[in-house]
Every structure is written in C-alpha cells, then in structure tokens.
Design an enzyme around this catalytic site. Structure first.
Site, PDB file in Angstrom:
ATOM      1  N   ASP A 115      -2.536 -49.337   5.091  1.00  0.00           N
ATOM      2  CA  ASP A 115      -2.472 -48.531   3.869  1.00  0.00           C
ATOM      3  C   ASP A 115      -2.494 -47.056   4.223  1.00  0.00           C
ATOM      4  O   ASP A 115      -3.289 -46.610   5.064  1.00  0.00           O
ATOM      5  CB  ASP A 115      -3.654 -48.854   2.952  1.00  0.00           C
ATOM      6  CG  ASP A 115      -3.668 -47.958   1.716  1.00  0.00           C
ATOM      7  OD1 ASP A 115      -2.827 -48.194   0.826  1.00  0.00           O
ATOM      8  OD2 ASP A 115      -4.485 -47.021   1.671  1.00  0.00           O
ATOM      9  N   TYR A 166      -2.773 -37.820   2.814  1.00  0.00           N
ATOM     10  CA  TYR A 166      -3.500 -37.848   4.072  1.00  0.00           C
ATOM     11  C   TYR A 166      -2.833 -36.940   5.102  1.00  0.00           C
ATOM     12  O   TYR A 166      -1.893 -37.324   5.803  1.00  0.00           O
ATOM     13  CB  TYR A 166      -3.589 -39.276   4.620  1.00  0.00           C
ATOM     14  CG  TYR A 166      -4.233 -40.275   3.679  1.00  0.00           C
ATOM     15  CD1 TYR A 166      -5.086 -39.868   2.658  1.00  0.00           C
ATOM     16  CD2 TYR A 166      -3.991 -41.636   3.813  1.00  0.00           C
ATOM     17  CE1 TYR A 166      -5.675 -40.797   1.800  1.00  0.00           C
ATOM     18  CE2 TYR A 166      -4.584 -42.567   2.976  1.00  0.00           C
ATOM     19  CZ  TYR A 166      -5.411 -42.128   1.969  1.00  0.00           C
ATOM     20  OH  TYR A 166      -5.985 -43.056   1.127  1.00  0.00           O
ATOM     21  N   LYS A 223       1.072 -44.475  -1.517  1.00  0.00           N
ATOM     22  CA  LYS A 223       0.643 -44.053  -2.853  1.00  0.00           C
ATOM     23  C   LYS A 223       1.599 -43.026  -3.442  1.00  0.00           C
ATOM     24  O   LYS A 223       2.368 -42.388  -2.721  1.00  0.00           O
ATOM     25  CB  LYS A 223      -0.782 -43.501  -2.775  1.00  0.00           C
ATOM     26  CG  LYS A 223      -1.760 -44.515  -2.173  1.00  0.00           C
ATOM     27  CD  LYS A 223      -3.145 -43.972  -2.031  1.00  0.00           C
ATOM     28  CE  LYS A 223      -4.051 -44.989  -1.368  1.00  0.00           C
ATOM     29  NZ  LYS A 223      -3.777 -45.140   0.076  1.00  0.00           N
ATOM     30  N   GLY A 234     -12.841 -47.766   1.791  1.00  0.00           N
ATOM     31  CA  GLY A 234     -14.083 -47.054   2.072  1.00  0.00           C
ATOM     32  C   GLY A 234     -15.318 -47.930   2.089  1.00  0.00           C
ATOM     33  O   GLY A 234     -16.337 -47.557   1.501  1.00  0.00           O
ATOM     34  N   SER A 281     -17.706 -43.602   3.077  1.00  0.00           N
ATOM     35  CA  SER A 281     -17.340 -42.344   3.743  1.00  0.00           C
ATOM     36  C   SER A 281     -18.052 -42.167   5.083  1.00  0.00           C
ATOM     37  O   SER A 281     -18.116 -41.060   5.611  1.00  0.00           O
ATOM     38  CB  SER A 281     -17.617 -41.130   2.852  1.00  0.00           C
ATOM     39  OG  SER A 281     -16.824 -41.159   1.695  1.00  0.00           O
ATOM     40  N   GLY A 282     -18.588 -43.249   5.619  1.00  0.00           N
ATOM     41  CA  GLY A 282     -19.191 -43.220   6.945  1.00  0.00           C
ATOM     42  C   GLY A 282     -20.697 -43.193   6.973  1.00  0.00           C
ATOM     43  O   GLY A 282     -21.310 -43.480   8.013  1.00  0.00           O
ATOM     44  N   LEU A 313     -22.903 -45.161   5.828  1.00  0.00           N
ATOM     45  CA  LEU A 313     -23.530 -46.454   6.108  1.00  0.00           C
ATOM     46  C   LEU A 313     -23.593 -46.767   7.600  1.00  0.00           C
ATOM     47  O   LEU A 313     -24.421 -47.566   8.029  1.00  0.00           O
ATOM     48  CB  LEU A 313     -22.768 -47.571   5.395  1.00  0.00           C
ATOM     49  CG  LEU A 313     -23.319 -48.086   4.069  1.00  0.00           C
ATOM     50  CD1 LEU A 313     -22.411 -49.149   3.493  1.00  0.00           C
ATOM     51  CD2 LEU A 313     -24.733 -48.628   4.220  1.00  0.00           C
TER      52      LEU A 313
END
Length: 339
Positions: A48, A53, A79, A236, A240-241, A243
């Site tokens: 994806d 981006y 997208k 995600g 966003s990181g 975790l």
C-alpha cells in the site's frame, strides 16, 4: 466484492510504504529498495502506498522495487485526494498533523483535490510513478485528516460526488478491484457507510484499531462495516511507533498519558514473555471485520520481525491479563475468543 476475496489466499500481512517516502528521516535509496525486496522474500504480496508519501517518492521507490516482479503476483493499492504537481513548493505545507512527516521527501507541491477530475489525474500520475498498468484498490485519502468543523464536510461532499462516483465506475468497469477510504478518523467511514448510493468495498483505517487505541473504531466502525460486508484493512498497528519503542503517536510526540499506557501494556507483555509486535498484530487481526494489517517499515530487518510476530504463540493468560487490567475493551475480540 470484499477486499479479503481479492487478497492472495491466507495473506493477512501487508506492507505500508509511507516510510519509503522518507517519513521522519532521509532514508537512503538502497535501504528503501532493499526493504521492499525483504518484504517480497518474506512472502509479502500486498503493498500500500500514496501520492502524499514524500510527494510521490514512496510510489516511485515501490515501483522501482516491484518492477522485477510479475504484476499478477501481488496486490497494489494507492490513494487519491491529493495531486502532486511538477512545481516546487516554496511555502510551508499545510498538511495539519502530517505537516512535518515528509520534510525529507520530494519538494513538489501537493494540493487537495477530491473531485472526479482530480481523482482521475491522481490515478494517472500514480500509475506513471509506480510504473504499472493497473491498480487493485484505491483509497480516498485523509478526507477528514486535516479539516475541521464544516470545512471537512465540504471536502467530503466534493468526494461524494467526485471521487466516490469515479471510483465506483472504475470498479464496476473492472478497471480496479475495489475502493474505500484511507483515513485515521472514524467519522468519514461512518458517514460513507450511511450513504445509500455508495458501495465501498473496504476501508483502510490507520491508527484507530490498535492494541493501544481501539474504542472508537470498535463501537462506531466495526459493527457497521461487518453488517455491510465492508472489510477493514488496519494501518498503523504500532500506533505511529509508540507501541514498539518509538516516540510518536498520531504522528506527533506521544503524550505522558499515552506513554504511561504503553508502559502498562509492555509490563504485561514482559510478564508473559510476549513480543509487543506480536500482540499488536494479532490483536488487530482477531476482529472478524479485519481483512489485513499493514505495518510500515523502512529497514529490511523489520519485515522479518513482523512475520515472526504474526506467527508467535501468545499464551491465553496474556490476553486475560489485558482484559483484567482494562487495557483492552471488554468487547474487543481477542485471539483466544476465536480459539
């Protein structure tokens, strides 16, 4: 048709390529391409991306890396909603909470355009950057991400009569396999699912159905999507990181409250010797409405970590402990519920 029916049999793990657009850091070209190669070697067959981006950089790099692969062997989504212009952006970009994410991307100007014309232009441009002749899924990007109050509803109305109709036509003509929204807010998904004339095939929901943050999606999106046969792709999954040891949540530095909750989840994981990535991926996939989960990666070794996390055996006691400590919603489906 649902999204799940178009994914290769047994495929639940995809690759979200936002990092290839130099998200947060300037990623060397060789490292970016090697990461896609690693994904392929690890069995990833769903990729994806999006024009946003890196102002097209992610699409360009992904296309280069996949050029040596048989197009029939993988599933590709991108997208619409933003068009990348050839001109250089001289002013600061107004992208709301995503404003600083791609400061190391290409300098091209990015404009919002949810109209039918903008949608078709976006698809044409994406095909060129990706170096391919077709897309499988197309998501309407960030329709409520950067707009507040009545303004985002105005953009939604443009999309309803523009992007939605254009993508429905392309789907019905067999040009694409399906479409939906690619957002990190539940409101536009709710609104879209309530439209009588609209038949999306799936929704890419980023950051709202994770081990850390899932209450709104669980109550407001999942039941309605399941009732309408609309699959959810979870983006995600690592919030966003934050975790997995990162510092960001919702693309911004994580608050003390969020960091405290992460520490509580990590403590339970440590107690039961559970890798936090495994818990995050398997939690998302436990919901029957979820077709796939697409973590991002910018280093080749991260792909192997994701595959190992998906296959890790997690003891039932871990999930029971999360419920007991109210770290997951009591009605959130867990892997132990499907056993």
């Amino acid at each position: 048709m649902t999204i799940k029916k178009h994914l290769p049999q047994g495929v639940q793990l995809g690759f979200g390529t936002a990092p290839l657009g130099n998200m947060f850091r300037n990623i060397p070209e060789a490292e970016a391409l090697a990461t896609v190669d690693a994904a392929w070697e690890q069995g990833i067959r769903y990729f994806d991306t999006a024009p946003l981006y890196g102002a097209g950089l992610s699409e360009i790099r992904l296309g280069q890396a996949l050029a040596k692969r048989n197009r029939d062997d993988y599933v590709l989504s991108t997208k619409v909603g933003r068009v990348i212009l050839d001109e250089v952006e001289t002013a600061s970009r107004d992208l709301g909470e995503k404003g600083g994410l791609f400061e190391f991307g290409r300098p091209n100007r990015v404009i919002n355009d949810y109209s039918e014309k903008g949608t078709m232009q976006s698809i044409e441009d994406s095909l060129k950057r990706l170096g391919t002749d077709r897309l499988d899924f197309v998501w309407v990007h960030d329709i409520a991400q950067d707009f507040y109050g009545d303004e985002w509803l105005a953009h939604f109305e443009i999309a309803r009569t523009g992007a939605f109709r254009a993508l429905s036509r392309l789907r019905d003509q067999g040009v694409i396999k399906g479409w939906g929204l690619g957002v990190n807010r539940v409101e536009p998904i709710e609104l879209t699912l309530d439209l009588a004339e609209t038949r999306p095939d799936g929704m890419l929901l980023a950051g709202r159905y994770t081990l850390l943050d899932h209450a709104s999606a669980l109550q407001r999106v999942m039941p309605k999507a399941a009732a309408k046969g609309v699959d959810i792709v979870v983006g995600g999954p690592y919030s966003s990181g934050v975790l997995v040891g990162g510092k960001h949540f919702e693309y911004q530095p994580a608050s003390a409250e969020i960091l405290a909750k992460v520490q509580r989840i990590q403590a339970v994981a440590n107690q039961h010797a559970v890798p936090i990535k495994a818990a995050a991926l398997q939690f998302a996939l436990a919901h029957p409405a979820v077709a796939a989960v697409i973590p991002g990666a910018s280093r080749p070794d991260r792909i192997a970590e994701d595959q190992a996390a998906l296959k890790a055996v997690i003891p039932a006691e871990f999930w029971h402990a999360l419920r007991a400590q109210k770290l997951v919603a009591t009605d959130a489906p867990l892997p132990i519920d499907n056993a």
